[in-house]
Write a protein that holds these residues in place. Structure first.
Motif, PDB file in Angstrom:
ATOM      1  N   LEU A 144       0.944  -1.340   0.119  1.00 29.92           N
ATOM      2  CA  LEU A 144       0.059  -0.102   0.170  1.00 29.92           C
ATOM      3  C   LEU A 144       0.966   1.311  -0.016  1.00 29.92           C
ATOM      4  O   LEU A 144       1.702   1.471   0.838  1.00 29.92           O
ATOM      5  CB  LEU A 144      -1.049   0.058   1.230  1.00 29.92           C
ATOM      6  CG  LEU A 144      -1.884   1.063   1.317  1.00 29.92           C
ATOM      7  CD1 LEU A 144      -3.139   0.970   0.162  1.00 29.92           C
ATOM      8  CD2 LEU A 144      -2.706   1.120   2.493  1.00 29.92           C
ATOM      9  N   TYR A 145       0.844   2.045  -0.775  1.00 27.55           N
ATOM     10  CA  TYR A 145       1.805   3.236  -1.240  1.00 27.55           C
ATOM     11  C   TYR A 145       0.625   4.515  -0.980  1.00 27.55           C
ATOM     12  O   TYR A 145      -0.557   4.660  -1.322  1.00 27.55           O
ATOM     13  CB  TYR A 145       2.235   3.408  -2.706  1.00 27.55           C
ATOM     14  CG  TYR A 145       3.024   2.401  -3.115  1.00 27.55           C
ATOM     15  CD1 TYR A 145       4.552   2.385  -2.584  1.00 27.55           C
ATOM     16  CD2 TYR A 145       2.536   1.150  -3.680  1.00 27.55           C
ATOM     17  CE1 TYR A 145       5.259   1.147  -3.200  1.00 27.55           C
ATOM     18  CE2 TYR A 145       3.267   0.000  -3.884  1.00 27.55           C
ATOM     19  CZ  TYR A 145       4.552   0.011  -3.576  1.00 27.55           C
ATOM     20  OH  TYR A 145       5.497  -1.000  -4.090  1.00 27.55           O
ATOM     21  N   PHE A 146       1.318   5.438   0.088  1.00 25.34           N
ATOM     22  CA  PHE A 146       0.462   6.626   0.383  1.00 25.34           C
ATOM     23  C   PHE A 146       1.348   7.737   0.298  1.00 25.34           C
ATOM     24  O   PHE A 146       2.627   7.598   0.944  1.00 25.34           O
ATOM     25  CB  PHE A 146      -0.145   6.298   1.981  1.00 25.34           C
ATOM     26  CG  PHE A 146       0.926   5.943   2.576  1.00 25.34           C
ATOM     27  CD1 PHE A 146       1.573   6.821   3.570  1.00 25.34           C
ATOM     28  CD2 PHE A 146       1.512   4.507   2.987  1.00 25.34           C
ATOM     29  CE1 PHE A 146       2.522   6.476   4.642  1.00 25.34           C
ATOM     30  CE2 PHE A 146       2.288   4.044   3.874  1.00 25.34           C
ATOM     31  CZ  PHE A 146       2.861   5.157   4.779  1.00 25.34           C
ATOM     32  N   PRO A 147       0.591   8.754   0.178  1.00 27.29           N
ATOM     33  CA  PRO A 147       1.263  10.187   0.471  1.00 27.29           C
ATOM     34  C   PRO A 147       0.755  10.560   1.776  1.00 27.29           C
ATOM     35  O   PRO A 147      -0.491  10.828   2.042  1.00 27.29           O
ATOM     36  CB  PRO A 147       0.607  10.941  -0.737  1.00 27.29           C
ATOM     37  CG  PRO A 147      -0.532  10.615  -0.985  1.00 27.29           C
ATOM     38  CD  PRO A 147      -0.640   9.123  -0.384  1.00 27.29           C
ATOM     39  N   VAL A 148       1.574  11.347   2.607  1.00 23.03           N
ATOM     40  CA  VAL A 148       1.250  11.827   3.776  1.00 23.03           C
ATOM     41  C   VAL A 148       2.300  13.022   4.248  1.00 23.03           C
ATOM     42  O   VAL A 148       3.380  12.767   3.824  1.00 23.03           O
ATOM     43  CB  VAL A 148       1.131  11.023   5.052  1.00 23.03           C
ATOM     44  CG1 VAL A 148       2.318  10.159   5.303  1.00 23.03           C
ATOM     45  CG2 VAL A 148       0.265  11.539   6.210  1.00 23.03           C
ATOM     46  N   LYS A 149       1.728  14.023   4.830  1.00 20.37           N
ATOM     47  CA  LYS A 149       2.912  15.168   5.039  1.00 20.37           C
ATOM     48  C   LYS A 149       3.700  14.655   6.463  1.00 20.37           C
ATOM     49  O   LYS A 149       2.937  14.199   7.528  1.00 20.37           O
ATOM     50  CB  LYS A 149       2.368  16.361   5.569  1.00 20.37           C
ATOM     51  CG  LYS A 149       1.610  17.295   4.377  1.00 20.37           C
ATOM     52  CD  LYS A 149       0.853  18.584   4.716  1.00 20.37           C
ATOM     53  CE  LYS A 149       0.592  19.337   3.498  1.00 20.37           C
ATOM     54  NZ  LYS A 149      -0.280  20.458   3.937  1.00 20.37           N
ATOM     55  N   ASP A 150       4.861  15.015   6.351  1.00 22.69           N
ATOM     56  CA  ASP A 150       5.894  14.270   7.478  1.00 22.69           C
ATOM     57  C   ASP A 150       5.643  15.436   8.615  1.00 22.69           C
ATOM     58  O   ASP A 150       4.717  16.396   8.416  1.00 22.69           O
ATOM     59  CB  ASP A 150       7.091  14.184   7.036  1.00 22.69           C
ATOM     60  CG  ASP A 150       7.841  15.756   6.495  1.00 22.69           C
ATOM     61  OD1 ASP A 150       7.386  16.743   6.875  1.00 22.69           O
ATOM     62  OD2 ASP A 150       8.878  15.279   5.968  1.00 22.69           O
ATOM     63  N   LYS A 151       6.345  15.515   9.551  1.00 20.64           N
ATOM     64  CA  LYS A 151       6.307  16.132  10.813  1.00 20.64           C
ATOM     65  C   LYS A 151       6.742  17.425  10.384  1.00 20.64           C
ATOM     66  O   LYS A 151       6.619  18.502  11.366  1.00 20.64           O
ATOM     67  CB  LYS A 151       6.898  15.565  12.176  1.00 20.64           C
ATOM     68  CG  LYS A 151       6.419  14.185  12.401  1.00 20.64           C
ATOM     69  CD  LYS A 151       6.879  13.629  13.533  1.00 20.64           C
ATOM     70  CE  LYS A 151       6.450  12.272  13.836  1.00 20.64           C
ATOM     71  NZ  LYS A 151       5.067  12.110  13.978  1.00 20.64           N
TER      72      LYS A 151
END
Length: 369
Positions: A144-151
């Motif tokens: 499962l590949y996903f984009p998310v903002k890091d910290k």
């Protein structure tokens, strides 16, 4: 709530049939017989089409990435929520926190919600906004590949794995090195090599990566001028499907004269939501034009391009965003997409599916939702 499709005649086909019958009333009986036969054939063809109705109604879903795994349709969508965030061009109101995984035995079958496959709290490096995912399968493992903002509030792309297509998925401890922006789409060619396509403008931050490094002071939007458009990015994946196997490259899209599409050409230039599929030896790179709300496509002879713009796949749907996947299911091609029928709010969307039709030359017929 689980729903089933029922076959019916679509509104465009019904309207065309009524117009045809009205014209026939003034013609002779032989013409009436011919028109009736044509109408019957149109009705029969339309009855085979799945209704463009929301696939699920008890949660909001978007950005459907559909795949055939284990002879079943699995859908990996975004899970929209009402987060109470003010709407803006950066997309802060798309504040998703987990992924629900859906499955169907057939396009006309019921939809099963398998619950949460991955939650943002279980991604060690994640900050906020779990946007449009994709999935792949290789050697007994689902990815499962996903984009998310890091910290630091920068979008990166991560990968999580499971032995089941429904999860739960376990995220790797860090994002994919060299990844950035949003909308990962993984395509595995017939030779077994996998590629990731990614990128999105405005809130997707692609315009902030033009020097190869993230520039927090870059413009929030791409320049709307007669300069070459910013394109999606792509990279080969390593055999373990967890890393980039080489440098990140630009997905070059050309016009009919072999010239680069321009940033001002927002009816054709790339914005977000890229997807790759292969048909009769040709590679089809499809994507959203963003602020003009079209799904369009370009074709090439290699998964790395270049690609030549071909036309519109789908005209604007209800809502601001448009995002899709294109897959073959039992010898028929389908497009999964979303709109805002259930909520009429651009950040609370619902996924749908309809048949994708091609001309004899391999070109895709335009769909009017």
């Amino acid at each position: 709530m689980l729903i089933c499709f029922k076959t019916t005649v679509s509104v465009p086909v019904l309207a065309a049939s009524l117009a045809l019958l009205g014209a026939c009333q003034s013609n002779n009986s032989a013409q009436e017989t011919s028109a009736t036969a044509q109408t019957s054939q149109a009705d029969t063809a339309a009855a085979k089409q799945p209704l463009s109705e929301p696939l699920v109604r008890d949660i909001y879903t978007a950005d459907p990435s559909a795949h055939m795994f284990e002879d079943k349709i699995y859908i990996y969508p975004s899970h929209d929520i009402e987060a109470g965030v003010e709407e803006n061009d950066n997309g802060d109101h798309f504040a998703m926190r987990d992924y629900h995984i859906l499955s169907m035995d057939s396009v006309n079958g019921k939809v099963t919600d398998h619950g949460v496959g991955l939650d943002i709290k279980d991604i060690p490096w994640a900050g906020r906004q779990l946007w449009a995912p994709d999935a792949a399968f290789k050697n007994g493992t689902y990815y499962l590949y996903f984009p998310v903002k890091d910290k630091q509030d920068v979008f990166r792309i991560g990968v999580a794995t499971s032995k089941s297509p429904t999860g739960p998925f376990k995220a790797e401890p860090a994002p994919i090195a060299g990844s950035f922006s949003i909308d990962p789409a993984v395509f595995t060619d017939t030779d077994g090599q996998a590629y990731m396509y990614f990128g999105g403008l405005w809130g997707g931050q692609l315009q902030r990566w033009q020097g190869g490094k993230y520039n927090p002071n870059a413009a929030e939007k791409e320049p709307n001028t007669d300069v070459p458009a910013l394109n999606a990015r792509m990279a080969k994946l390593t055999p373990d499907m967890k890393k980039f196997a080489g440098p990140v490259k630009e997905v070059v899209i050309l016009d009919e004269n072999g010239k680069l599409l321009l940033a001002s050409d927002n009816n054709r230039r790339f914005f977000e939501g890229g997807w790759m599929h292969k048909y009769n030896g040709k590679y089809y790179f499809s994507y959203s034009t963003g602020d003009t709300h079209l799904l369009v496509y370009a074709m090439g002879d290699s998964p790395a391009g270049p690609f030549t713009y071909q036309g519109v796949i789908m005209k604007p749907v209800q809502g601001w965003t448009t995002h899709h996947s294109i897959v073959p299911i039992k010898d028929t091609w389908y497009i999964f997409y979303h709109d805002t029928q259930l909520s009429n709010k651009t950040w609370l969307r619902n996924i749908k599916v309809t048949e994708l039709k091609r001309r004899a030359d391999g070109g895709i017929e335009t769909i009017t939702p």
